[in-house]
Design a protein around this motif. Sequence first.
Motif, PDB file in Angstrom:
ATOM      1  N   SER A 186     -52.719  11.192 -26.927  1.00 19.65           N
ATOM      2  CA  SER A 186     -52.598   9.872 -26.293  1.00 19.65           C
ATOM      3  C   SER A 186     -52.867   8.760 -27.297  1.00 19.65           C
ATOM      4  O   SER A 186     -52.353   7.646 -27.154  1.00 19.65           O
ATOM      5  N   ALA A 187     -53.729   9.033 -28.288  1.00 21.56           N
ATOM      6  CA  ALA A 187     -54.083   8.006 -29.284  1.00 21.56           C
ATOM      7  C   ALA A 187     -54.776   8.675 -30.468  1.00 21.56           C
ATOM      8  O   ALA A 187     -55.237   9.809 -30.361  1.00 21.56           O
ATOM      9  N   ILE A 188     -54.812   7.928 -31.579  1.00 16.63           N
ATOM     10  CA  ILE A 188     -55.524   8.422 -32.762  1.00 16.63           C
ATOM     11  C   ILE A 188     -56.644   7.456 -33.109  1.00 16.63           C
ATOM     12  O   ILE A 188     -56.409   6.252 -33.271  1.00 16.63           O
ATOM     13  N   ALA A 189     -57.873   7.997 -33.185  1.00 15.21           N
ATOM     14  CA  ALA A 189     -59.029   7.182 -33.562  1.00 15.21           C
ATOM     15  C   ALA A 189     -59.368   7.476 -35.018  1.00 15.21           C
ATOM     16  O   ALA A 189     -59.167   8.595 -35.485  1.00 15.21           O
ATOM     17  N   PHE A 190     -59.874   6.476 -35.714  1.00 17.47           N
ATOM     18  CA  PHE A 190     -60.254   6.695 -37.122  1.00 17.47           C
ATOM     19  C   PHE A 190     -61.463   5.834 -37.459  1.00 17.47           C
ATOM     20  O   PHE A 190     -61.689   4.796 -36.841  1.00 17.47           O
ATOM     21  N   THR A 191     -62.232   6.292 -38.446  1.00 13.83           N
ATOM     22  CA  THR A 191     -63.385   5.509 -38.911  1.00 13.83           C
ATOM     23  C   THR A 191     -62.877   4.389 -39.801  1.00 13.83           C
ATOM     24  O   THR A 191     -62.249   4.639 -40.825  1.00 13.83           O
ATOM     25  N   ARG A 192     -63.177   3.146 -39.382  1.00 12.58           N
ATOM     26  CA  ARG A 192     -62.690   2.000 -40.164  1.00 12.58           C
ATOM     27  C   ARG A 192     -63.742   1.526 -41.176  1.00 12.58           C
ATOM     28  O   ARG A 192     -63.429   0.904 -42.183  1.00 12.58           O
ATOM     29  N   GLY A 193     -65.010   1.790 -40.943  1.00 13.18           N
ATOM     30  CA  GLY A 193     -66.086   1.403 -41.858  1.00 13.18           C
ATOM     31  C   GLY A 193     -67.391   1.420 -41.096  1.00 13.18           C
ATOM     32  O   GLY A 193     -67.373   1.685 -39.888  1.00 13.18           O
ATOM     33  N   PRO A 194     -68.529   1.193 -41.722  1.00 12.63           N
ATOM     34  CA  PRO A 194     -68.692   1.038 -43.155  1.00 12.63           C
ATOM     35  C   PRO A 194     -68.618   2.378 -43.891  1.00 12.63           C
ATOM     36  O   PRO A 194     -68.794   3.428 -43.275  1.00 12.63           O
ATOM     37  N   GLY A 195     -68.369   2.294 -45.194  1.00  4.20           N
ATOM     38  CA  GLY A 195     -68.291   3.507 -45.994  1.00  4.20           C
ATOM     39  C   GLY A 195     -67.685   3.193 -47.352  1.00  4.20           C
ATOM     40  O   GLY A 195     -67.580   2.028 -47.751  1.00  4.20           O
ATOM     41  N   LEU A 196     -67.258   4.242 -48.046  1.00  3.98           N
ATOM     42  CA  LEU A 196     -66.618   4.058 -49.357  1.00  3.98           C
ATOM     43  C   LEU A 196     -65.164   3.675 -49.115  1.00  3.98           C
ATOM     44  O   LEU A 196     -64.441   4.396 -48.407  1.00  3.98           O
ATOM     45  N   LEU A 197     -64.727   2.563 -49.709  1.00  5.45           N
ATOM     46  CA  LEU A 197     -63.386   2.060 -49.395  1.00  5.45           C
ATOM     47  C   LEU A 197     -62.276   3.070 -49.699  1.00  5.45           C
ATOM     48  O   LEU A 197     -61.362   3.268 -48.892  1.00  5.45           O
ATOM     49  N   GLY A 198     -62.369   3.708 -50.871  1.00  9.46           N
ATOM     50  CA  GLY A 198     -61.330   4.678 -51.251  1.00  9.46           C
ATOM     51  C   GLY A 198     -61.250   5.816 -50.252  1.00  9.46           C
ATOM     52  O   GLY A 198     -60.159   6.275 -49.874  1.00  9.46           O
ATOM     53  N   SER A 199     -62.408   6.293 -49.803  1.00 12.52           N
ATOM     54  CA  SER A 199     -62.458   7.387 -48.826  1.00 12.52           C
ATOM     55  C   SER A 199     -61.890   6.934 -47.482  1.00 12.52           C
ATOM     56  O   SER A 199     -61.078   7.627 -46.859  1.00 12.52           O
ATOM     57  N   LEU A 200     -62.312   5.739 -47.050  1.00 13.05           N
ATOM     58  CA  LEU A 200     -61.844   5.206 -45.765  1.00 13.05           C
ATOM     59  C   LEU A 200     -60.334   5.011 -45.761  1.00 13.05           C
ATOM     60  O   LEU A 200     -59.669   5.236 -44.738  1.00 13.05           O
TER      61      LEU A 200
END
Length: 349
Positions: free
Chosen positions: A76-90
């Motif tokens: 139905s949808a895709i969720a993802f971690t937007r931050g905080p974290g390492l930018l390259g990894s995100l």
Amino acid sequence: MNKDIVILAIESSCDDTSAAVIRNGILLSNVTASQKVHEEFGGVVPELASRAHQLNIVPVVDTALRRAGVRKMDLSAIAFTRGPGLLGSLLVGTSFAKGMALSLGIPLIDVNHLQGHIMAHFVQPEGEPLKHPTFPFLCLLVSGGNSQIVKVEGYNRMSIIGQTIDDAAGEAFDKCAKVIGLPYPGGPWIDKLAKLGNKDAYHFAEPNLPAYDYSFSGLKTSFLYTIRDLMKAHGVDSVEALSERIPNFKEDLCASLQYTIIDVLMKKLKKAAKELNINQVAVAGGVSANSGLRDAFIDYGKRYKWDVFIPPFSFTTDNAAMICQAGYFKYLDNDFCAIDEVPFAKTRI
Ligand code: KG4
């Protein structure tokens, strides 16, 4: 027409590539690939982390879907971690989520990693319903990058009432562990040695900050100076030489350090619970795997009549199940994000 709400979530904020699937609020799969490549460097190397995410993301997502018995067209949808974290990894997780949502023609849900850690308390694995806190509750969020007290008033309504002004609790564990030659990440090693040591053997400086804020950099320095002074007193120049002279040295040092970190964390939490008159108290984040902290929660719960919530070990460190749970609640609120949303590195809730 398929009326089930099926969410796939992707977590890639640091050095774990993880994917999870939830159907109608029930967790069907949670698959994580950890990165061993950082061990020899004594900490996460951002560029290596992004490359490892690129290698891991396809097999991890594929395995999560297969274990859940879910096809891509069921999502139905895709969720993802937007931050905080390492930018390259995100960026790896974000780009993958965007590509998949676009190709399937389904919505995207951005999830704050810190909210995800707190939502770990609401994950419902199939066949094993968990007891979860009710609103409002306080959550002590302690990981390698964060140490905060969060007041949680709803699934999507929370505010930071206190936070570290310098190092995070996990960082204090990891940096002190490095000083005494323990592998990275040092938190679990300190936990292990602390069980064999005397918490009263050494005393370290505790911070004295107003309100609900934390500080761990002074404690780290105090730990370093204790070792330096002992080396001087024993006429040696290494921690290993000290260990040969002082029986149970590392164990006692770890027990005393762990005791002090927990004492600092719990005192502020107790102050917040009392002043805000909240007796539902939870802990989340990687450091919540610490056995001393888990025991302290149970002890404080009994002493101060708190209802305490400690996540299962599998949901303490970074995982996509918690991101999926937060994404599921956002889906129910019709809270989606635009396809041009970008990741962010710094802490915010
Ligand atoms: O939440 P997490 O997996 O990653 C983020 O930082 O977001 O937390 C990792 C941190 C590391 O600092 C690690 O040393 C710490 O959690 N940690 C522990 C224990 N297990 C993991 N610290 C103390 N005792 C443990 N048993």
